[in-house]
Design a protein around this motif. Sequence first.
Motif, short mmCIF file in Angstrom:
data_model
loop_
_atom_site.label_atom_id
_atom_site.label_comp_id
_atom_site.label_asym_id
_atom_site.label_seq_id
_atom_site.Cartn_x
_atom_site.Cartn_y
_atom_site.Cartn_z
N UNK A 112 0.83 -1.20 0.00
CA UNK A 112 0.00 0.00 0.00
C UNK A 112 0.87 1.25 0.00
N UNK A 113 1.96 1.23 0.77
CA UNK A 113 2.86 2.39 0.81
C UNK A 113 3.52 2.60 -0.54
N UNK A 114 4.00 1.53 -1.17
CA UNK A 114 4.62 1.66 -2.50
C UNK A 114 3.62 2.16 -3.53
N UNK A 115 2.41 1.67 -3.43
CA UNK A 115 1.39 2.10 -4.39
C UNK A 115 1.07 3.58 -4.24
N UNK A 116 0.97 4.03 -2.98
CA UNK A 116 0.70 5.45 -2.75
C UNK A 116 1.87 6.31 -3.21
N UNK A 117 3.09 5.84 -2.99
CA UNK A 117 4.28 6.56 -3.46
C UNK A 117 4.27 6.69 -4.99
N UNK A 118 4.03 5.56 -5.66
CA UNK A 118 4.03 5.57 -7.13
C UNK A 118 2.92 6.46 -7.68
N UNK B 266 -7.50 1.39 5.33
CA UNK B 266 -6.82 0.26 4.70
C UNK B 266 -5.61 -0.12 5.55
N UNK B 267 -4.85 -1.16 5.17
CA UNK B 267 -3.67 -1.53 5.95
C UNK B 267 -2.53 -0.53 5.76
N UNK B 268 -2.75 0.68 6.17
CA UNK B 268 -1.76 1.75 6.04
C UNK B 268 -1.91 2.67 7.24
N UNK B 269 -0.82 3.13 7.77
CA UNK B 269 -0.85 3.99 8.93
C UNK B 269 -0.37 5.39 8.56
N UNK B 270 -0.45 6.30 9.50
CA UNK B 270 -0.08 7.68 9.22
C UNK B 270 1.36 7.81 8.76
N UNK B 271 2.26 7.06 9.38
CA UNK B 271 3.65 7.14 8.98
C UNK B 271 3.83 6.70 7.54
N UNK B 272 3.06 5.71 7.09
CA UNK B 272 3.15 5.26 5.70
C UNK B 272 2.69 6.36 4.75
N UNK B 273 1.61 7.02 5.10
CA UNK B 273 1.08 8.10 4.26
C UNK B 273 2.10 9.23 4.14
N UNK B 274 2.66 9.65 5.28
CA UNK B 274 3.62 10.76 5.28
C UNK B 274 4.89 10.39 4.52
N UNK B 275 5.41 9.18 4.76
CA UNK B 275 6.63 8.76 4.07
C UNK B 275 6.40 8.68 2.57
N UNK B 276 5.25 8.15 2.16
CA UNK B 276 4.96 8.03 0.73
C UNK B 276 4.84 9.40 0.08
N UNK B 277 4.11 10.30 0.70
CA UNK B 277 3.93 11.64 0.12
C UNK B 277 5.23 12.43 0.11
N UNK B 278 5.98 12.37 1.21
CA UNK B 278 7.26 13.09 1.30
C UNK B 278 8.24 12.51 0.27
N UNK B 279 8.34 11.19 0.23
CA UNK B 279 9.26 10.56 -0.71
C UNK B 279 8.91 10.85 -2.16
N UNK B 280 7.61 10.84 -2.47
CA UNK B 280 7.18 11.09 -3.84
C UNK B 280 7.49 12.52 -4.26
N UNK B 281 7.22 13.49 -3.39
CA UNK B 281 7.47 14.88 -3.76
C UNK B 281 8.97 15.15 -3.88
#
Length: 307
Positions: free
Chosen positions: A39-45, A132-147
């Motif tokens: 889920x984290x990789x998908x949000x990042x992509x 979904x099976x995703x936590x706040x840290x996953x959301x922040x890491x994915x968004x920060x990493x993507x940007x």
Amino acid sequence: MAHETTTPAAVPAQAGDPTRIHNIGYRSYDGQRLGRAYARRSLFAQSLRGAYGLGRSAKSKVLPMLIFAVMCLPAAIIVAVAVFTKAKDLPLDYTRYAIYLQAVIGLYIASQAPQSVSRDLRFRTVPLYFSRPIERVDYVVAKFGAMASALFVLTAAPLLVLYVGSLLAELDFADQTKGFAQGLVSVALLSLLFAGIGLVIAALTPRRGFGVAAVIGVLTISYGAVSTIQAIAYEQGNYDMVGWLGLFSPITLIDGVQTKFLGAESGFVEGYGPPGTFAGIVYLAVVLALIAGSYALLMRRYRKVGL
């Protein structure tokens, strides 16, 4: 005598009785559960693609692709001039390229950081992510990493154009490779810093327009104010102050770090960079602290958004 088994007929509902029994075929899921990492990789992509309008409407692709072209065009011109004039060196150092085009980089982060996070806040889709099976840290890491990755692509692509062009112009391989590596380190720091600042500001409001204006204001006003005060300090002969004032603007912070640690020429007034090694260490510490602080602020922000 055989006994016939019968199934009781469904009892029809009485008039005015809203009770209904529906067999909608719920079945348990027996497939593979991919979990948080997927889920984290998908949000990042998805966020990285969205930063360039991929997977979105044609209108959404215009601005990021135009900015990308504007970033690469000067590099292509520099390479063409170097090749046809048989220059002995590139007229612009790798570490200086992003500094000169800071306004274009600022416009990109101002347009894409709100698109990345403000829409989720405005349309209240963040709780859906967390369901979904995703936590706040996953959301922040994915968004920060993507940007940060999107910014790195934007700032590293023209450096690659310069490097390939320098090899075509048969410039010194060792010097060009060293300069290219230094430039990549510089834009990597810049990408992390600008991504963090842009996302923090954008996450404060669900209004995309407000986020765009706020990011432009912070990046532009801070640089303009610092440059003006540096010029005043120089006119008054306070040269050390010129170097220390660079701590108060994101782009001058990057300028100071690369001046002290990456062999770059300072872009401060008359080339007065951070005064001494200690000042360079302070510059680097402030950059790293701002990156870490941006991440911490995003985590704090998304603790309040929510379930």
